[in-house]
Design a protein around this motif. Sequence first.
Motif, short mmCIF file in Angstrom:
data_model
loop_
_atom_site.label_atom_id
_atom_site.label_comp_id
_atom_site.label_asym_id
_atom_site.label_seq_id
_atom_site.Cartn_x
_atom_site.Cartn_y
_atom_site.Cartn_z
N MET A 41 0.81 -1.22 0.00
CA MET A 41 0.00 0.00 0.00
C MET A 41 0.85 1.27 0.00
N GLY A 42 2.17 1.10 0.08
CA GLY A 42 3.05 2.26 0.11
C GLY A 42 3.10 2.95 1.46
N GLU A 43 2.69 2.24 2.51
CA GLU A 43 2.69 2.80 3.86
C GLU A 43 3.98 2.41 4.57
N GLU A 44 4.40 3.26 5.47
CA GLU A 44 5.57 2.96 6.29
C GLU A 44 5.13 2.07 7.45
N CYS A 45 5.95 1.11 7.79
CA CYS A 45 5.60 0.17 8.84
C CYS A 45 6.41 0.45 10.10
N VAL A 46 5.73 0.43 11.23
CA VAL A 46 6.38 0.60 12.52
C VAL A 46 7.24 -0.64 12.78
N GLU A 50 9.04 -1.75 18.30
CA GLU A 50 8.24 -0.63 18.81
C GLU A 50 6.81 -1.07 19.10
N LEU A 51 6.27 -1.90 18.21
CA LEU A 51 4.92 -2.41 18.41
C LEU A 51 4.86 -3.25 19.69
N LEU A 52 5.86 -4.10 19.90
CA LEU A 52 5.92 -4.90 21.13
C LEU A 52 5.97 -4.01 22.36
N ASN A 53 6.77 -2.95 22.30
CA ASN A 53 6.86 -2.02 23.43
C ASN A 53 5.51 -1.37 23.73
N PHE A 91 -5.01 -0.85 11.76
CA PHE A 91 -3.64 -0.65 12.23
C PHE A 91 -3.16 0.75 11.82
N ILE A 92 -3.39 1.13 10.57
CA ILE A 92 -2.96 2.45 10.07
C ILE A 92 -3.66 3.55 10.85
N ALA A 93 -4.97 3.41 11.03
CA ALA A 93 -5.72 4.43 11.76
C ALA A 93 -5.29 4.48 13.23
N TRP A 94 -5.10 3.32 13.84
CA TRP A 94 -4.68 3.25 15.23
C TRP A 94 -3.30 3.89 15.40
N GLU A 95 -2.39 3.60 14.48
CA GLU A 95 -1.05 4.15 14.57
C GLU A 95 -1.09 5.67 14.42
N GLY A 96 -1.96 6.17 13.55
CA GLY A 96 -2.12 7.62 13.40
C GLY A 96 -2.62 8.26 14.68
N LEU A 97 -3.60 7.62 15.32
CA LEU A 97 -4.12 8.15 16.59
C LEU A 97 -3.07 8.05 17.69
N SER A 98 -2.32 6.97 17.68
CA SER A 98 -1.26 6.78 18.68
C SER A 98 -0.19 7.86 18.52
N CYS A 99 0.18 8.17 17.28
CA CYS A 99 1.17 9.23 17.03
C CYS A 99 0.65 10.58 17.46
#
Length: 143
Positions: A41-46, A50-53, A91-99
């Motif tokens: 999808m051309g998205e950057e992956c965490v 970091e995800l484990l943390n 995951f993308i939406a959650w990561e955006g909210l987390s950031c």
Amino acid sequence: KQSPAAVRYWFHVLDCDGDGLVSTADMRFFYEELQERLTLMGEECVPFTELLNEFNDMISPALPSRFSSSELRRCQLSYNVISALTNVRKFIAWEGLSCAKAAGRDCALRDTSDWDLFTDREYRRLAESDEGEDQEEDEQSPM
């Protein structure tokens, strides 16, 4: 994915080896699929570490980087953990909210619902399509 029965169900899905714990290996199995889809999808992956943390911070398991069904059910963010491992769009939406939360912007990550994730995703999609239309108009207009 938010009811106790749903959390128990998804725990068993995530526990690939059936040992009663979602371990690093179990999470990596789902993460690798997400990583592949995000790349397409051309998205950057965490990074996985970091995800484990983040999961360790949210769940506070007795054994770091592995959690039991009861620990996941006790966690008020179990829905976010499950969604982050099983649904690339969430995951993308959650990561955006987390950031946003990490950056100090007003964000109620704990109270994030399906609707919040949907609206965040749709906003991003519409913003990206508007940018594409603006570029097309610029290219087509004579100077």
